[in-house]
Design a protein around this motif. Sequence first.
Motif, PDB file in Angstrom:
ATOM      1  N   LEU A 121       0.827  -1.211   0.000  1.00 30.00           N
ATOM      2  CA  LEU A 121       0.000   0.000   0.000  1.00 30.00           C
ATOM      3  C   LEU A 121       0.858   1.256   0.000  1.00 30.00           C
ATOM      4  CD1 LEU A 121      -2.733   1.460   0.268  1.00 30.00           C
ATOM      5  CD2 LEU A 121      -2.578   1.106   2.743  1.00 30.00           C
ATOM      6  N   MET A 122       0.555   2.180  -0.925  1.00 27.17           N
ATOM      7  CA  MET A 122       1.063   3.549  -0.883  1.00 27.17           C
ATOM      8  C   MET A 122      -0.148   4.435  -0.571  1.00 27.17           C
ATOM      9  SD  MET A 122       2.527   6.055  -3.884  1.00 27.17           S
ATOM     10  CE  MET A 122       3.584   4.836  -4.615  1.00 27.17           C
ATOM     11  N   LEU A 123      -0.176   5.053   0.588  1.00 22.62           N
ATOM     12  CA  LEU A 123      -1.364   5.736   1.080  1.00 22.62           C
ATOM     13  C   LEU A 123      -1.217   7.245   0.929  1.00 22.62           C
ATOM     14  CD1 LEU A 123      -4.088   5.001   2.373  1.00 22.62           C
ATOM     15  CD2 LEU A 123      -2.992   5.224   4.615  1.00 22.62           C
ATOM     16  N   ALA A 124      -2.258   7.877   0.411  1.00 20.07           N
ATOM     17  CA  ALA A 124      -2.253   9.332   0.234  1.00 20.07           C
ATOM     18  C   ALA A 124      -3.046  10.001   1.350  1.00 20.07           C
ATOM     19  CB  ALA A 124      -2.851   9.702  -1.123  1.00 20.07           C
ATOM     20  N   VAL A 125      -2.560  11.141   1.827  1.00 24.11           N
ATOM     21  CA  VAL A 125      -3.262  11.926   2.838  1.00 24.11           C
ATOM     22  C   VAL A 125      -3.825  13.185   2.186  1.00 24.11           C
ATOM     23  CG1 VAL A 125      -1.833  11.044   4.699  1.00 24.11           C
ATOM     24  CG2 VAL A 125      -1.183  13.183   3.585  1.00 24.11           C
ATOM     25  N   ASN A 126      -4.884  13.697   2.751  1.00 25.11           N
ATOM     26  CA  ASN A 126      -5.594  14.863   2.226  1.00 25.11           C
ATOM     27  C   ASN A 126      -4.919  16.140   2.716  1.00 25.11           C
ATOM     28  OD1 ASN A 126      -7.346  16.947   1.640  1.00 25.11           O
ATOM     29  ND2 ASN A 126      -9.150  16.010   2.574  1.00 25.11           N
ATOM     30  N   LEU A 127      -4.243  16.832   1.816  1.00 23.95           N
ATOM     31  CA  LEU A 127      -3.700  18.155   2.132  1.00 23.95           C
ATOM     32  C   LEU A 127      -4.428  19.244   1.345  1.00 23.95           C
ATOM     33  CD1 LEU A 127       0.165  17.690   2.538  1.00 23.95           C
ATOM     34  CD2 LEU A 127      -1.668  17.515   4.225  1.00 23.95           C
ATOM     35  N   GLY A 128      -5.562  18.886   0.732  1.00 27.30           N
ATOM     36  CA  GLY A 128      -6.368  19.880   0.022  1.00 27.30           C
ATOM     37  C   GLY A 128      -7.320  20.588   0.953  1.00 27.30           C
TER      38      GLY A 128
END
Length: 499
Positions: A121-128
């Motif tokens: 897993l490569m997990l993205a976090v919400n920085l928007g």
Amino acid sequence: MPRAHVVLDKQAVIAPVRRRTFGSFVEHLGRCVYTGLYEPEHPTANDDGFRMDVVALVRELGSTTIRYPGGNFVSGFRWEDSVGPRDKRPVRRDLAWHSLESNQVGLDEFTRWLGLTDSELMLAVNLGTRGIQPALDLLEYANHPSGTALSDLRIANGTPEPHNVRMWCLGNEMDGSWQTGFMTADDYGKLAARTAAAMKMADKELELVACGSSNSGMPTFGDWERTVLEHTYDYVDYVSCHAYYQEHDGDLGSFLASATDMDYFIDTVVATADHVGYKKRSNKKINISFDEWNVWYQKEHAESDEVNDEWRHAPRQLEDVYSVADAVVVGNLLMTLLKHSDRVTSASLAQLVNVIAPIMTEPGGPAWRQTTFHPFSITSRLASGEVIRPLIQAPVYDTARHGEASVIDAVATADEDRAAVFLVNRDLHEPAQVTIDVRSLGSTHVTEAVTLTDADVYAKNTFAEQNRVTPAPNTTAQLADGVLSIELPPVSWAAVGLG
């Protein structure tokens, strides 16, 4: 007949083959997740609702790392919505793709799906629309073993062992006006640096990816990378690259040379990253996560009404059906990523199922391989050991979009007991005779040779003809006295395994 000669020297090592090069991408977009990966009513569904026919194809594809859950989707995503009892999860609007998200698939379910496919897993976090604290909360939920509020919540939700996610994306395409919460390079760089620093306070071994420009055609390109890295250089390990290609106005010759643009793109970003490193007097090297790449007919989708304001659940969006020419380009782009394995150490074919994808499904029906499935799966299977830089002598041709391009492109990989050569012929009309000096590799025989081509370069695999285009044995491949000879049809991709 055009002729080309390739010399392979086992000492001309670029870098090891990076298994993360063969990553893919799953976004909560269209039918990628719902009726793609997940369809509880499907005859092949397991207890979690995942289609096992798709799992089998993903394993055959050979994808190693999956970027998730976006993409544009992540910039409006509240991760807390997607964990806990499914009947209590809220339905939300996804502004990125103007659809409804049921949150029936979340982090815990998706990691179980990853276990079925042996993927990381490569997990993205919400920085928007979010920032540091939600990213830290997600990190605690995902990775802390137990004994804290959020790790104990994960355990209570049925996942006793931590997910141990190592690679994290700090937002997505934050310079794009289409991105929820888009911002300037300076603003993003400061936020990404603070978020990265805080995440590494929790776990200094995390691998963090800062957003590069959304694509090399952005007016921000270059200066964005410089500014962002000046803020984040000490905290991140990667900067992202995204690139999509398509045939424009019938210019097939330029399209087939798309890999030359990717090559220039990578060199430019590497130079920018190293420039910042030199300014900082740092010995650290920032690598590239090329975590979105593919053929995508964006112009045609932009002119359609498939992304609209009807707020549908899992609508059919971005479902490109790929041709032989598209597959040749995809195979060539993957070859270019291999050639840059010294700095491109992670990559993600975007996306995995239904949405600009190598795998297609029908609800309640079959799953099948697109043309682009084949060069990816074969390369993932055959590439091993180290990437060998080829010396190519071949005719060139002029393209309207990319300048001069070689008719033949090639790359090779080799380990102690096997090797592989990957080739494309970009000539629109003529087969090419290619000789390859493999004496340095110590190879003695051809173990397999396949070619992807068709008399109709626009032939496709469809629901009605799921195996219209498949790789075929190339019986012209012969190895004698250390020289491999092979004939490549026009507009073709080929792979040769050597023992």
